[in-house]
Design a protein around this motif. Structure first.
Motif, short mmCIF file in Angstrom:
data_model
loop_
_atom_site.label_atom_id
_atom_site.label_comp_id
_atom_site.label_asym_id
_atom_site.label_seq_id
_atom_site.Cartn_x
_atom_site.Cartn_y
_atom_site.Cartn_z
N VAL A 115 -23.98 -4.30 21.38
CA VAL A 115 -24.05 -3.26 20.35
C VAL A 115 -23.70 -1.92 20.97
N VAL A 116 -22.85 -1.17 20.30
CA VAL A 116 -22.64 0.23 20.66
C VAL A 116 -23.42 1.06 19.65
N PRO A 117 -24.57 1.60 20.09
CA PRO A 117 -25.41 2.34 19.13
C PRO A 117 -24.74 3.64 18.69
N THR A 118 -24.97 4.00 17.46
CA THR A 118 -24.49 5.29 16.96
C THR A 118 -25.68 6.06 16.41
N ARG A 119 -25.54 7.37 16.45
CA ARG A 119 -26.62 8.19 15.88
C ARG A 119 -26.07 9.55 15.54
N THR A 120 -26.76 10.21 14.63
CA THR A 120 -26.36 11.56 14.21
C THR A 120 -27.16 12.57 15.00
N VAL A 121 -26.46 13.53 15.59
CA VAL A 121 -27.16 14.56 16.35
C VAL A 121 -26.90 15.93 15.72
N PHE A 122 -27.85 16.82 15.92
CA PHE A 122 -27.69 18.21 15.50
C PHE A 122 -27.28 19.02 16.71
N ASP A 123 -26.24 19.81 16.58
CA ASP A 123 -25.81 20.65 17.69
C ASP A 123 -26.43 22.05 17.57
N VAL A 124 -26.10 22.88 18.57
CA VAL A 124 -26.66 24.24 18.63
C VAL A 124 -26.29 25.02 17.35
N PRO A 125 -27.28 25.65 16.72
CA PRO A 125 -27.01 26.41 15.50
C PRO A 125 -25.95 27.50 15.72
N PRO A 156 -23.39 1.34 25.55
CA PRO A 156 -23.36 -0.02 24.99
C PRO A 156 -24.54 -0.86 25.48
N GLN A 157 -25.10 -1.64 24.56
CA GLN A 157 -26.19 -2.55 24.89
C GLN A 157 -25.63 -3.97 24.92
N PRO A 158 -25.49 -4.56 26.10
CA PRO A 158 -24.90 -5.91 26.16
C PRO A 158 -25.78 -6.94 25.45
N CYS A 159 -25.14 -7.93 24.89
CA CYS A 159 -25.86 -9.06 24.29
C CYS A 159 -26.73 -9.72 25.36
N PRO A 160 -28.00 -10.02 25.04
CA PRO A 160 -28.88 -10.66 26.04
C PRO A 160 -28.36 -12.01 26.52
#
Lengths: 222, 222
Positions: A193-203, B203-207
């Motif tokens: 899995v390649v995790p994704t996430r939303t980040v807030f940057d500097v105002p 990336p999180q490799p498959c276990p």
């Protein structure tokens, strides 16, 4: 406003809010619906115009078991939704891209909430303010107490809609890919899995602010 | 597949793809439509089931002026879309929360593309593969050449839909808040933009992979 149901009350699915595909991903606690909705920045509002669906991104807020939407009184989708016609509001978080050993098993990790219903236009002055507060605080926590509140003219130009959360479904996928045994045994291909996430940057302060105006705590805290 | 139009060709708006609210935010170059679509991970697909809209998140890919969607042949929304009924596909990027001096002028910075049309089910074997490749490469660039390709059984279980990009609109908001002069002059309230963006984490490799299997370049590059 609907009285709040217990966060552990079931979502009381109807036929269309019963998840058929990937039923193992369905969540049934009201608390999970709240969590998905509260973590979102925007929703996608679907209405039917003529015989065709129209899906537009829009802001929202939640108070107990009511979702509030707002918009210009001139917006077509809002006007359509305000007639009491069926609407669908969907909030989706993409949490990762799931790489499998076979193309067929590629997937996404996500959390999504789908709410079906008929929106009602909010006329009561107190509920209108409460709804607008919910939307503002949802998008920009702390801002209702910092910014200038809407005046009479601004309120007249703003439609506030309410949608009860009594017909909703929640779907969540987490974890690694689910590959066929033969593909795992064959080896030679990466999966994960390649995790994704939303980040807030500097105002970024408005250029019209006096130089070196610090961001207030409710902004800096993001 | 539709032949590719020039990237600077106008989007040829129809009545419903002509942006009425916030027309100054409308973009009219085809290249901007491509840019918004290509930068997204998922779209929200709207269909009409009965008399009600249903909006679900789904993966997509693009080849020239055709958007490809795929899904299980058993999925209700896909089946509805495959009948040639009207659909709406919306891709939205939230680029920031716009804090204004007044609640009324709060906004979001965003890029959104809205595509209207009727999807066709793809039957041609070559186009089906091309469409699946486009979806896979969109979600996970490089993976079509790394993962095992779909076999006959998997292909039979997969519906591929095509939607022409000839009726679409693009809307973009950028920049600081637009406040009333009196609110700017009054001072005392912060205004600006808190940018948001989607990031890819490690990336999180498959276990089930052998320990210390490195992520291949097409994954590590994200």
């Amino acid at each position: 406003m609907t009285a709040s149901l217990s966060p552990t009350a079931p979502l009381s699915p109807t036929a269309r809010s019963t998840i058929r595909r990937g039923a193992r991903r369905a969540r049934t606690d009201r608390a999970e619906l709240y969590a998905v909705l509260d973590a979102g920045l925007i929703c996608h509002l679907g209405v039917v115009l003529g015989d065709a669906p129209v899906v537009l991104p829009t802001a929202y807020g939640r108070i107990d078991d009511t979702l509030y939407l707002h918009g210009s009184t001139g917006a077509g989708t809002l006007r359509a939704a305000a007639t009491g016609a069926p609407v669908c509001v969907t909030v989706t978080h993409v949490d990762g891209v799931v790489y499998a050993r076979s193309v067929f098993h590629f997937s996404m990790n996500y959390r999504s909430a789908v709410v079906h219903g008929r929106a009602r236009i909010v006329d009561d002055a107190d509920e209108r303010l409460a709804g607008l507060r919910a939307v503002t605080q949802h998008v920009a926590p702390g801002s209702w107490d910092h910014a200038r509140l809407p005046n009479r003219k601004e309120l007249a130009a703003t439609a506030v809609l309410a949608l009860d959360l009594d017909e909703a479904s929640v779907k969540v996928r987490t974890g690694p890919p689910v590959d066929d045994d033969e593909d795992v045994a064959a080896g030679g291909r990466w999966a994960g899995v390649v995790p994704t996430r939303t980040v807030f940057d500097v105002p970024q302060p408005c250029p019209l602010l006096p130089p070196d105006t610090p961001a207030p705590p409710h902004v800096a805290a993001r």
